[in-house]
Design an enzyme around this catalytic site. Structure first.
Site, mmCIF file in Angstrom:
data_model
loop_
_atom_site.group_PDB
_atom_site.id
_atom_site.type_symbol
_atom_site.label_atom_id
_atom_site.label_comp_id
_atom_site.label_asym_id
_atom_site.label_seq_id
_atom_site.Cartn_x
_atom_site.Cartn_y
_atom_site.Cartn_z
ATOM 1 N N PRO A 2 0.757 -1.211 0.000
ATOM 2 C CG PRO A 2 0.105 -0.959 2.165
ATOM 3 C CD PRO A 2 1.180 -1.499 1.322
ATOM 4 C CD GLU A 3 5.446 2.851 -0.859
ATOM 5 O OE1 GLU A 3 5.830 3.797 -1.567
ATOM 6 O OE2 GLU A 3 6.222 2.016 -0.364
ATOM 7 C CE LYS A 53 1.933 6.106 2.379
ATOM 8 N NZ LYS A 53 3.082 5.782 3.240
#
Length: 281
Positions: A2-3, A53
């Site tokens: 998760p970026e 994010k």
DNA sequence: CGTCCACGTCTAC
DNA sequence: TAGACCTGGACGG
């Protein structure tokens, strides 16, 4: 996963799998500590957006024109999967059930991800370097006097207030593409190398177009990835020919070895909030 | 078996 | 500015 690139790919995935589907409820895995959102509508459609994010899932009533948001963050391992309802993956924590017998689930092995019903974007995070690039640049430029920019550029780039969506692999890949000492004060680095701000968009866009970080268990939910293209993109992070340190926040920072010895010659005033520059050896 | 490491925040001393 | 929050994969003995 998760970026920024992965968040946007996840929002794309949610939109694709929700298109044409009518949802009728939600369920929660009891192992997760967060409360189950109270659904205000009996039947609804789903859309999604990503910003840095964060990601917002919009619950739209099919009976009125009301829309209700749920903010998601992905932690270290969050993502969405689509499956038939009785075959939820082991770490599915929140599942939206459609009337065709399928479900769209938030899946997160480590459970660092969060959902927050009724909220859109956090006030503590800045504009998205990819989808709101001009606002992102203005936000940084107009706040360069903030003491957050006293810190080294490799530290500042992880600050979500100014660099919403930049994470550990993106900062490494961004800085690797700039001829700048990553230990330089962020303010000066940005003044001398404004392309850093452009690369926050460009490098992220590349990662997005390549289908996201081929790291750990992340797979592009929207289609295939070309491993060679990703390897060509990922030049610095995790590369054994690079140097690495633990940054001030305990995260591994990968960087070009040309700065390995030069950083010891820098003006240590950049580290005014550090007791001991040897922490950077 | 055990230790270390991982795409990130949070809150508590 | 440390832990805390979590699971699991890689690797060492």
């Amino acid at each position: 996963m998760p970026e920024l690139a992965e968040l946007k790919l996840t929002a794309d995935f949610v939109n694709e799998k929700s298109r044409g589907r009518l949802f009728t409820g939600v369920s929660k895995n009891p192992v997760h500590k967060l409360p189950q959102p109270e659904m205000p509508f009996g039947s609804f459609i789903i859309t999604s957006k990503a910003r840095g994010k964060e990601m917002v899932v919009y619950i739209e009533s099919t009976e009125t024109d009301e829309t209700w948001p749920i903010r998601f963050t992905m932690g270290m391992s969050g993502h969405f999967e689509h499956h038939v309802s009785n075959q939820a993956p082991k770490h599915a924590h929140l599942s939206f059930h459609a009337n065709d017998g399928t479900s769209l689930s938030f899946v997160d092995v480590r459970r660092f991800g969060r959902w927050l019903p009724g909220k859109e974007w956090s006030q503590d995070r800045g504009p998205c370097p990819l989808t709101e690039h001009r606002q992102f640049v203005n936000h940084v430029i107009h706040n360069l006097e903030h003491r957050d920019f006293n810190k080294p550029i490799h530290v500042a780039l992880m600050n979500q207030k100014w660099f919403n969506g930049i994470g550990n692999y993106l900062r490494a890949e961004i800085l690797y593409r700039v001829d700048v000492n990553p230990f330089m004060e962020a303010r000066l680095a940005i003044i001398e190398h404004p392309e850093i701000l452009e690369l926050c968009g460009d490098v992220t866009r590349q990662a997005y177009q390549l289908g996201g970080g081929q790291l750990y268990s992340w797979n592009n939910p929207n289609g295939t990835q070309d491993p060679q293209s990703w390897q060509d993109f990922m030049q610095c992070y995790g590369n054994e020919t690079m140097h690495k340190i633990k940054d001030i926040n305990g995260r591994t920072f990968w960087y070009d070895p040309v700065w390995k010895d030069l950083n010891l010659d820098q003006d240590w005033d950049y580290y005014s909030d550090l007791p001991n520059p040897n922490a950077y050896k």
